[in-house]
Motif scaffolding. Structure first.
Motif, PDB file in Angstrom:
ATOM      1  N   GLY A   8       1.783  -2.134  18.989  1.00 12.50           N
ATOM      2  CA  GLY A   8       1.480  -3.060  17.779  1.00 12.50           C
ATOM      3  C   GLY A   8       2.178  -2.490  16.618  1.00 12.50           C
ATOM      4  O   GLY A   8       3.086  -1.860  16.430  1.00 12.50           O
ATOM      5  N   ILE A   9       1.602  -2.985  15.281  1.00 10.50           N
ATOM      6  CA  ILE A   9       2.132  -2.464  14.125  1.00 10.50           C
ATOM      7  C   ILE A   9       1.386  -1.082  13.474  1.00 10.50           C
ATOM      8  O   ILE A   9       0.114  -1.467  13.300  1.00 10.50           O
ATOM      9  CB  ILE A   9       2.428  -3.544  13.144  1.00 10.50           C
ATOM     10  N   SER A  10       1.994  -0.291  12.993  1.00  7.02           N
ATOM     11  CA  SER A  10       1.213   0.786  12.335  1.00  7.02           C
ATOM     12  C   SER A  10       0.410   0.547  11.316  1.00  7.02           C
ATOM     13  O   SER A  10       0.801  -0.381  10.462  1.00  7.02           O
ATOM     14  CB  SER A  10       2.033   1.978  12.194  1.00  7.02           C
ATOM     15  N   THR A  11      -0.858   1.194  10.892  1.00  9.72           N
ATOM     16  CA  THR A  11      -1.524   0.896   9.863  1.00  9.72           C
ATOM     17  C   THR A  11      -0.664   1.266   8.580  1.00  9.72           C
ATOM     18  O   THR A  11      -0.867   0.369   7.578  1.00  9.72           O
ATOM     19  CB  THR A  11      -2.823   1.789   9.877  1.00  9.72           C
ATOM     20  N   PRO A  12       0.100   2.409   8.500  1.00  8.96           N
ATOM     21  CA  PRO A  12       0.821   2.559   7.011  1.00  8.96           C
ATOM     22  C   PRO A  12       1.713   1.411   6.857  1.00  8.96           C
ATOM     23  O   PRO A  12       1.992   0.913   5.727  1.00  8.96           O
ATOM     24  CB  PRO A  12       1.657   3.742   7.440  1.00  8.96           C
ATOM     25  N   ALA A  13       2.278   0.851   7.829  1.00 14.87           N
ATOM     26  CA  ALA A  13       3.198  -0.087   7.737  1.00 14.87           C
ATOM     27  C   ALA A  13       2.444  -1.327   7.130  1.00 14.87           C
ATOM     28  O   ALA A  13       2.953  -2.323   6.390  1.00 14.87           O
ATOM     29  CB  ALA A  13       3.964  -0.688   8.985  1.00 14.87           C
ATOM     30  N   MET A  14       1.285  -1.649   7.863  1.00 16.73           N
ATOM     31  CA  MET A  14       0.330  -2.782   7.179  1.00 16.73           C
ATOM     32  C   MET A  14       0.162  -2.853   5.797  1.00 16.73           C
ATOM     33  O   MET A  14       0.015  -3.603   4.913  1.00 16.73           O
ATOM     34  CB  MET A  14      -0.785  -3.272   8.072  1.00 16.73           C
ATOM     35  N   TRP A  15      -0.429  -1.353   5.299  1.00 13.79           N
ATOM     36  CA  TRP A  15      -0.767  -1.138   4.089  1.00 13.79           C
ATOM     37  C   TRP A  15       0.663  -1.489   3.168  1.00 13.79           C
ATOM     38  O   TRP A  15       0.693  -2.098   2.001  1.00 13.79           O
ATOM     39  CB  TRP A  15      -1.385   0.163   4.069  1.00 13.79           C
ATOM     40  N   GLY A  16       1.634  -1.116   3.676  1.00 14.20           N
ATOM     41  CA  GLY A  16       3.087  -1.309   2.890  1.00 14.20           C
ATOM     42  C   GLY A  16       3.184  -2.717   2.802  1.00 14.20           C
ATOM     43  O   GLY A  16       3.704  -3.280   1.524  1.00 14.20           O
ATOM     44  N   MET A  17       2.906  -3.661   3.778  1.00 17.58           N
ATOM     45  CA  MET A  17       3.191  -5.105   3.696  1.00 17.58           C
ATOM     46  C   MET A  17       2.109  -5.754   2.614  1.00 17.58           C
ATOM     47  O   MET A  17       2.585  -6.450   1.753  1.00 17.58           O
ATOM     48  CB  MET A  17       2.847  -5.735   5.006  1.00 17.58           C
ATOM     49  N   LEU A  18       0.934  -4.981   2.724  1.00 17.03           N
ATOM     50  CA  LEU A  18       0.062  -5.794   1.583  1.00 17.03           C
ATOM     51  C   LEU A  18       0.435  -5.258   0.081  1.00 17.03           C
ATOM     52  O   LEU A  18       0.443  -5.798  -0.806  1.00 17.03           O
ATOM     53  CB  LEU A  18      -1.293  -5.159   1.945  1.00 17.03           C
TER      54      LEU A  18
END
Length: 200
Positions: free
Chosen positions: A153-163
């Motif tokens: 899947g997609i890493s948590t840091p990447a998802m926070w970066g997207m947000l």
């Protein structure tokens, strides 16, 4: 004093309807005068109710701000879920819908929601409310985008970066530093690039 009107009984609304009315008045008050002008007393005056009515619904100014944020998030969630459900099952389309829905929802609230968010961040309790909704949005997006990424899947840091990118681009669109279309397009490309980095 106006006896002709002061003697009239106040109209009692169902609690849910009254809450909605108070929130609508609060949004209008913030839009015209800014978040700093929003107090429970001022809200009661603008809504034509007594202070105890407002205190009964929200308890405190922080409670009112939290309710405003929840109402914003609920509207955003409905629009977001409907758009995602209608999108084609491709990375390009899902990324477009996520980007467009986020930017459009922030633009719908105009300059009001940044003021509420700023006020929320000043309180530990209310910051936790904001964080809860952020985590929920991240988890939802991670699930939507997972089929296009690798097995992990997609890493948590990447998802926070997207947000973070979504917030920054939406704010820039509100202030006019970028056009709404440019904000949507840039966020879409940011999401696509993030997912492609997580492919096996």
């Amino acid at each position: 004093m106006n006896p002709a009107t002061d003697d009239l009984p106040r109209r009692r609304l169902p609690r849910e309807v009254r809450t909605r009315q108070l929130l609508d008045v609060a949004w209008a008050l913030i839009g015209e005068h800014g978040t700093d002008a929003l107090t429970l007393g001022r809200l009661a005056q603008e809504a034509g109710v007594t202070k105890p009515v407002v205190y009964d619904h929200f308890g405190s100014r922080n409670g009112l701000l939290a309710a405003l944020y929840r109402s914003f998030d609920e509207r955003q969630t409905v629009v977001f879920d409907d758009a995602v459900a209608a999108a084609k099952a491709s990375l390009q389309d899902k990324a477009r819908v996520i980007a467009s829905s986020y930017v459009t929802c922030v633009l719908t609230q105009g300059r009001e929601i940044p003021g509420v968010l700023a006020a929320l961040s000043g309180s530990t309790e209310l910051a936790a409310v904001k964080r809860q909704y952020q985590q929920s949005f991240i988890a939802k997006c991670a699930g939507i985008l997972a089929p296009f990424a690798g097995p992990d899947g997609i890493s948590t840091p990447a998802m926070w970066g997207m947000l973070g990118a979504a917030d920054a681009l939406s704010d820039a669109a509100v202030t006019g530093d970028v056009t709404p279309d440019d904000a949507r397009a840039e966020l879409q490309q940011t999401i696509i690039a993030m997912v492609r980095r997580h492919k096996a």
